[in-house]
Design a protein around this motif. Structure first.
Motif, mmCIF file in Angstrom:
data_model
loop_
_atom_site.group_PDB
_atom_site.id
_atom_site.type_symbol
_atom_site.label_atom_id
_atom_site.label_comp_id
_atom_site.label_asym_id
_atom_site.label_seq_id
_atom_site.Cartn_x
_atom_site.Cartn_y
_atom_site.Cartn_z
ATOM 1 N N TYR A 157 0.863 -1.232 0.002
ATOM 2 C CA TYR A 157 0.109 0.047 0.078
ATOM 3 C C TYR A 157 0.910 1.289 0.138
ATOM 4 C CZ TYR A 157 -3.764 -3.217 1.213
ATOM 5 O OH TYR A 157 -4.623 -4.174 1.207
ATOM 6 N N GLN A 158 0.413 2.359 -0.740
ATOM 7 C CA GLN A 158 1.428 3.545 -0.806
ATOM 8 C C GLN A 158 1.442 4.021 0.588
ATOM 9 O OE1 GLN A 158 0.254 6.384 -3.932
ATOM 10 N NE2 GLN A 158 1.949 7.445 -3.204
ATOM 11 N N ASP A 159 0.459 4.085 1.641
ATOM 12 C CA ASP A 159 0.498 4.563 2.880
ATOM 13 C C ASP A 159 1.418 3.684 3.659
ATOM 14 O OD1 ASP A 159 0.163 6.992 4.070
ATOM 15 O OD2 ASP A 159 -1.024 5.883 5.745
ATOM 16 N N ALA A 160 1.937 2.399 3.062
ATOM 17 C CA ALA A 160 2.743 1.651 3.944
ATOM 18 C C ALA A 160 4.010 1.703 3.379
ATOM 19 C CB ALA A 160 2.303 0.212 3.956
ATOM 20 N N ASP A 212 -0.010 7.314 12.811
ATOM 21 C CA ASP A 212 1.059 8.162 13.089
ATOM 22 C C ASP A 212 2.372 7.926 12.145
ATOM 23 O OD1 ASP A 212 2.665 9.744 14.579
ATOM 24 O OD2 ASP A 212 3.148 8.526 16.135
ATOM 25 N N LYS A 213 2.246 8.186 10.818
ATOM 26 C CA LYS A 213 3.037 7.883 9.838
ATOM 27 C C LYS A 213 4.410 8.549 10.201
ATOM 28 C CE LYS A 213 4.069 7.112 5.045
ATOM 29 N NZ LYS A 213 3.537 6.707 3.910
ATOM 30 N N ILE A 214 4.260 9.897 10.709
ATOM 31 C CA ILE A 214 5.406 10.694 10.798
ATOM 32 C C ILE A 214 6.470 10.015 11.902
ATOM 33 C CG2 ILE A 214 6.389 12.885 11.864
ATOM 34 C CD1 ILE A 214 3.621 14.068 10.584
ATOM 35 N N ILE A 259 3.704 -1.990 12.786
ATOM 36 C CA ILE A 259 3.221 -0.758 12.311
ATOM 37 C C ILE A 259 1.796 -0.913 12.632
ATOM 38 C CG2 ILE A 259 2.692 -2.233 10.150
ATOM 39 C CD1 ILE A 259 2.891 0.418 8.537
ATOM 40 N N GLU A 260 1.077 0.470 12.924
ATOM 41 C CA GLU A 260 -0.130 0.488 13.508
ATOM 42 C C GLU A 260 -0.950 1.023 12.290
ATOM 43 O OE1 GLU A 260 -1.397 1.579 17.124
ATOM 44 O OE2 GLU A 260 0.485 1.735 17.815
#
Length: 186
Positions: A35-38, A104-106, A116-117
């Motif tokens: 996934y892009q956000d991963a 909380d990607k930052i 990873i959450e």
């Protein structure tokens, strides 16, 4: 100026982010989803070069990505969304369409922590799987009337249309290479 430099760096990072994700997605092994956000990028400023009135800005990018095995993620989704799920083999057909968001990607650095959450939102289409080669072996050489009983041992098959060609034959071919299975998901 410093503003122009910052704008150029932002454009470079944006372009590099798109290109690296595209390259990572295209080189992904079968059976995995990214996934892009991963994905996480770390940029390092390298020494800028000046050539006359031009400045060459150099950046180094490292992409970290969390890959999910499709089968394992599908089973997990099924276990969380289907009340009487009994750990069967399933695949979520539309894994790529589900909305994945890292929490909380930052501050998240799964390549360091191993964790990873995230949230995964959407309407998963869960499809039960069956071993096609086993089914071919089970039906090879059998009479057409025996096939229905064999199919009852495959709970993931809801309905089957059996066709033997030429029509006057009563048995499935003995050679599994001559048996074709067409899977239709409704």
């Amino acid at each position: 100026s410093e503003d122009e430099k910052n704008k150029a760096i932002a454009e470079i990072k944006d372009e590099v982010t798109k290109n690296l994700f595209k390259e990572a997605s295209e080189s992904l092994a079968d059976g995995y989803v990214l996934y892009q956000d991963a994905t996480f990028l770390e940029f390092q400023n390298l020494q800028d070069e000046t050539k006359g009135d031009d400045v060459i800005i150099r950046e180094k990018a490292i992409l970290y990505g969390v890959l999910f095995e499709r089968a394992a993620l599908s089973k997990y989704i099924a276990s969380q969304t289907i009340a009487d799920f009994a750990d069967e083999d399933v695949l979520v057909e539309n894994l790529d369409e589900l909305d994945f968001t890292t929490i909380d990607k930052i501050n998240s650095k799964p390549w360091q922590t191993g964790e990873i959450e995230f949230t995964l939102i959407g309407n998963p289409v869960v499809v039960w799987q069956f071993d096609q080669e086993k089914l071919k072996n089970d039906t090879a050489g059998k009479l057409q009337k025996e096939i229905r009983a064999i199919l009852t041992t495959y709970p993931s098959i809801i309905r089957a249309n059996i066709r033997i060609s030429p029509f006057w034959k009563r048995r499935f071919p003995s050679d599994v290479k001559n048996i074709r299975i067409k899977e239709i998901i409704e």
